[in-house]
Motif scaffolding. Structure first.
Motif, PDB file in Angstrom:
ATOM      1  N   ALA A 112     -61.850  29.786 -50.649  1.00  0.00           N
ATOM      2  CA  ALA A 112     -60.930  29.967 -52.059  1.00  0.00           C
ATOM      3  C   ALA A 112     -61.160  31.239 -52.988  1.00  0.00           C
ATOM      4  N   LYS A 113     -62.465  31.729 -52.795  1.00  0.00           N
ATOM      5  CA  LYS A 113     -62.899  32.654 -53.389  1.00  0.00           C
ATOM      6  C   LYS A 113     -62.751  34.242 -52.760  1.00  0.00           C
ATOM      7  N   THR A 114     -62.662  33.966 -51.467  1.00  0.00           N
ATOM      8  CA  THR A 114     -62.706  35.263 -50.613  1.00  0.00           C
ATOM      9  C   THR A 114     -61.284  35.326 -50.080  1.00  0.00           C
ATOM     10  N   GLN A 115     -60.571  36.514 -50.295  1.00  0.00           N
ATOM     11  CA  GLN A 115     -59.300  36.799 -49.775  1.00  0.00           C
ATOM     12  C   GLN A 115     -59.442  36.795 -48.270  1.00  0.00           C
ATOM     13  N   LEU A 116     -58.383  36.075 -47.388  1.00  0.00           N
ATOM     14  CA  LEU A 116     -58.422  36.005 -46.036  1.00  0.00           C
ATOM     15  C   LEU A 116     -58.558  37.204 -45.403  1.00  0.00           C
ATOM     16  N   GLU A 117     -57.923  38.296 -45.711  1.00  0.00           N
ATOM     17  CA  GLU A 117     -58.087  39.451 -45.210  1.00  0.00           C
ATOM     18  C   GLU A 117     -59.483  40.184 -45.201  1.00  0.00           C
ATOM     19  N   ASP A 118     -60.325  39.545 -46.183  1.00  0.00           N
ATOM     20  CA  ASP A 118     -61.850  39.927 -46.184  1.00  0.00           C
ATOM     21  C   ASP A 118     -62.656  39.287 -45.261  1.00  0.00           C
ATOM     22  N   ARG A 119     -62.026  37.813 -45.129  1.00  0.00           N
ATOM     23  CA  ARG A 119     -63.133  36.937 -44.157  1.00  0.00           C
ATOM     24  C   ARG A 119     -62.458  37.253 -42.491  1.00  0.00           C
ATOM     25  N   PHE A 120     -61.153  37.696 -42.470  1.00  0.00           N
ATOM     26  CA  PHE A 120     -60.792  37.885 -41.303  1.00  0.00           C
ATOM     27  C   PHE A 120     -59.796  39.307 -40.980  1.00  0.00           C
ATOM     28  N   PRO A 121     -60.589  40.416 -40.994  1.00  0.00           N
ATOM     29  CA  PRO A 121     -59.761  41.706 -41.066  1.00  0.00           C
ATOM     30  C   PRO A 121     -58.916  41.865 -39.876  1.00  0.00           C
ATOM     31  N   PHE A 122     -57.887  42.753 -40.462  1.00  0.00           N
ATOM     32  CA  PHE A 122     -56.487  43.167 -39.624  1.00  0.00           C
ATOM     33  C   PHE A 122     -56.650  44.104 -38.735  1.00  0.00           C
ATOM     34  N   LEU A 123     -56.957  44.053 -37.525  1.00  0.00           N
ATOM     35  CA  LEU A 123     -57.605  45.347 -36.716  1.00  0.00           C
ATOM     36  C   LEU A 123     -56.971  46.710 -36.812  1.00  0.00           C
ATOM     37  N   GLU A 124     -55.404  46.470 -36.723  1.00  0.00           N
ATOM     38  CA  GLU A 124     -54.613  47.987 -36.980  1.00  0.00           C
ATOM     39  C   GLU A 124     -53.921  47.947 -38.091  1.00  0.00           C
ATOM     40  N   PHE A 125     -54.304  47.371 -39.023  1.00  0.00           N
ATOM     41  CA  PHE A 125     -53.295  47.499 -40.376  1.00  0.00           C
ATOM     42  C   PHE A 125     -53.158  49.120 -40.625  1.00  0.00           C
ATOM     43  N   SER A 126     -54.340  49.812 -40.761  1.00  0.00           N
ATOM     44  CA  SER A 126     -54.392  51.255 -41.274  1.00  0.00           C
ATOM     45  C   SER A 126     -53.248  51.947 -40.541  1.00  0.00           C
TER      46      SER A 126
END
Length: 364
Positions: A112-126
């Motif tokens: 709840a305290k940590t955004q999902l994208e911080d816990r589970f990075p999206f490899l090719e988002f950039s």
């Protein structure tokens, strides 16, 4: 899609981003036909340069993909990594939350305290953040130093970030297996692949493309379906993506699931147990029931850590559009397909399933 986690702000090293024996990217990358590209840029306002197609299957991406194609292909996989691999809008976010909690002792407080994208990075988002679009976001957030710095980081490559994360990593990607590290299923890490029927995928992807200004789609759904069917959307061809996953379904480190099965209320706890067993974790029946309640779509829509509220705050996710987590139900496509478009979709599906043993639990 997700911005770059704040905690990585000062990381610049690339030593873990790719294999030491980096291989040349094996596929030719070509620009989309000039007239087609011109039309696409008119309707997808987040991309400013144009689109490319990759290899003989003509995987479709915005121009930014070319910059990091080799880094994705050569990404250094670790034996304790966990990947969720899907075509977009196939239950990815829902599965990420399930996987992370199962692998982390059901730590709801930390989740709840940590955004999902911080816990589970999206490899090719950039690869999907065009420089000119980012400049617009920066100008819009220039009045707020904190927001401005967050925007500065949205296109920091996740493959660099992941190389600096100690311990177990959780990685989201929509890339097909042929564009991912070729040793992905051999090093010992766990990979979950989810397939969802193409009509529901297209409807959900349509809304995502309207919601994210990095895509900025301004057309209607029939036009969008035309692009989707003709493989003129990121990560298409859809069928090749699904078939690559299906062809590897019997490999030891891959769990292949159909979204239509796992999100049924009657099957949800069984699905959670299947994923839990695959990850080598075991909990009590009451704990599985609590997780099922947490993942219920009505609760999931209200979960601020998975709905990219931070992107709304930065103006990257359009607040007037439907939320990132939508209805999550099977068959929602029926509200978007008229009789003619549905008949066309039927022909397309039948043609692409011909000669395969791939069967979706439901295509109706």
């Amino acid at each position: 899609m997700s911005p770059i986690p704040k905690y990585i702000e000062d990381v610049t090293a690339e030593k873990e981003g790719s294999n030491g024996d980096k291989k040349a990217f094996p596929y030719k990358i070509t620009k989309v036909d000039a007239e087609v590209n011109k039309e696409l840029l008119k309707y997808f306002t987040g991309e400013r340069t144009g689109f490319v197609q990759v290899g003989p299957k003509k995987w479709f991406f915005p121009s930014g993909y070319e910059r990091d194609a080799a880094n994705y292909y050569n990404f250094r996989v670790r034996p304790d990594d966990t990947f969720v691999v899907t075509f977009p809008r196939s239950g990815t976010t829902w599965m990420q939350e399930m996987v992370w909690l199962l692998a982390n002792d059901l730590n709801y407080e930390k989740a709840a305290k940590t955004q999902l994208e911080d816990r589970f990075p999206f490899l090719e988002f950039s690869s999907f953040v065009h420089m000119e679009t980012k400049e617009e976001f920066l100008r819009e957030n220039a009045y707020d130093e904190e927001k401005y710095q967050e925007v500065q980081l949205i296109d920091y490559p996740a493959w660099k970030i992941l190389g600096e994360i100690p311990g177990r990593r959780f990685i989201k990607t929509h890339l097909p297996f042929s564009l991912l590290p070729q040793n992905l299923l051999q090093v010992g890490c766990k990979v979950i692949y989810i397939a969802r029927n193409p009509r529901d995928v297209a409807v959900s992807f349509y809304h995502l493309n309207r919601s994210f200004r990095t895509q900025g789609y301004i057309g209607d759904f029939p036009r969008y379906w035309n692009y989707f069917e003709k493989n003129l959307q990121p990560w298409t061809p859809y069928w090749e993506h699904i078939k690559e996953g299906w062809s590897r379904r019997n490999e030891a480190n891959l769990l292949f699931l159909f979204y239509e099965d796992i999100n049924k209320v009657v099957n949800l706890i069984d699905s959670i147990k299947t994923v839990s067993n695959f990850l080598g974790r075991k909990y009590s029946d009451s704990e599985y029931e609590t997780l099922a309640e947490h993942l219920d779509i009505h609760n999931f829509r209200r979960n601020k850590s998975v709905n990219f509220d931070n992107l709304k705050r930065l103006g990257i996710l359009v607040s007037s559009e439907e939320g990132f987590v939508r209805k999550g139900k099977n068959g929602g496509w029926k509200d978007y397909f008229d009789e003619q478009l549905n008949a066309r979709a039927d022909r397309w599906i039948e043609e692409n399933l011909k000669g395969t043993d791939l069967k979706f639990p439901s295509l109706s």
